[in-house]
Design a protein around this motif. Structure first.
Motif: not given
Length: 272
Positions: A55, A57, A60, A63-64, A73, A242, A247-248, A251, A254-255
């Motif tokens: 887990s 940032f 993420d 992975t992107y 992934a 991203m 998505s950036w 992320a 979220k983190n």
């Protein structure tokens, strides 16, 4: 903690790779997987959870980017890196690239190339919640401080901010958190993003406080092998996408949590 001599570390890596028969081509594994270097002990940035999942940032972002390079992934192999061995793992093809709170600076650019930057953090201080004696960097001149070997944070404190502080250099930030909790040091320093992750980690709530000192600007980049301009450009394109598709920002929130004050996505440096 004394940093091993680069030659000695390189020799150990080379021997280990030869003995195992695993000399990879720029981080591409024989089974079609992609090796990416991340931190395993930074909540909110790069963390290996107890169930073996990852887990953070940087996870993420990695992975992107991997997806944009054509890797799903389940084809990513995350490998642990430390602050003082990132360049070596890139140079010896143990990983294709490194996404590990990797601040771009001129010294590092002599050994690797950077895509990005993709995030801006600021060096800060973490203390025990009840400590009222430390309010700014200068207060550390009569205190003990923990940071990680090979980090820009340790160099900044030693050279510029608190040269008389007693500096304990550890192998990982988790070690510093334990030393701080056990009162073996008075504070720890690194990027605010990393410190915020530790302070918010389950079980740490209310134990520590972040002082909110913007002691430096840390531009996180993705490290690639020196001279690999094609990969550098592809990663830059992935990072731009991203940011553009949202998505950036998702992320980041979220983190680091809704209350984390983050800088906008930085402008990416063109590949020369």
């Amino acid at each position: 903690m004394k940093v091993p001599q680069a030659g000695a570390v390189a020799a150990v890596i080379a021997i280990a790779l030869t003995a195992s028969g695993c000399v990879f081509g720029d981080g591409d594994q024989g089974d079609g997987t992609l090796a990416i270097g991340i931190k395993f002990d930074q909540p909110g940035i790069g963390m290996r959870e107890t169930d073996g999942t990852f887990s953070g940032f940087d996870v993420d972002v990695a992975t992107y980017v991997a997806k944009e390079l054509g890797y799903k992934a389940n084809k990513i192999e995350f490998k642990q890196v430390f602050s003082n061995d990132r360049e070596l793992l890139i140079q010896y093809n143990e990983v294709k690239f490194v996404v590990a709170s990797y601040s771009i600076n001129e010294k590092r650019k002599e050994k690797v190339d950077f895509a990005g930057p993709y995030f801006v953090a600021h060096q800060d201080l973490l203390t025990r919640a009840e400590d009222r004696s430390i309010n700014k960097a200068e207060d550390l001149n009569s205190k003990s401080l923990c940071s990680v070997s090979g980090s820009t944070s340790a160099e900044n404190l030693r050279n510029n901010l608190a040269p008389k502080a007693g500096l304990l250099e550890m192998g990982g930030y988790s070690d510093c958190v334990v030393a701080l909790q056990e009162s073996r040091v008075d504070a720890m320093t690194t990027d605010n993003s990393i410190l915020a992750g530790y302070a918010a980690r389950k079980g740490n709530e209310g134990k520590f406080k972040l002082l909110g000192q913007n002691l430096s600007n840390e531009n996180y980049g993705i490290g690639v092998k020196k001279g690999n301009k094609e990969l550098q450009r592809k990663i830059n394109d992935a990072l731009k996408k991203m940011v553009a598709d949202g998505s950036w920002e998702a992320a980041v929130k979220k983190n680091f949590g809704a209350n984390y004050k983050y800088d906008p996505a930085p402008a990416i440096t063109p590949v020369s």
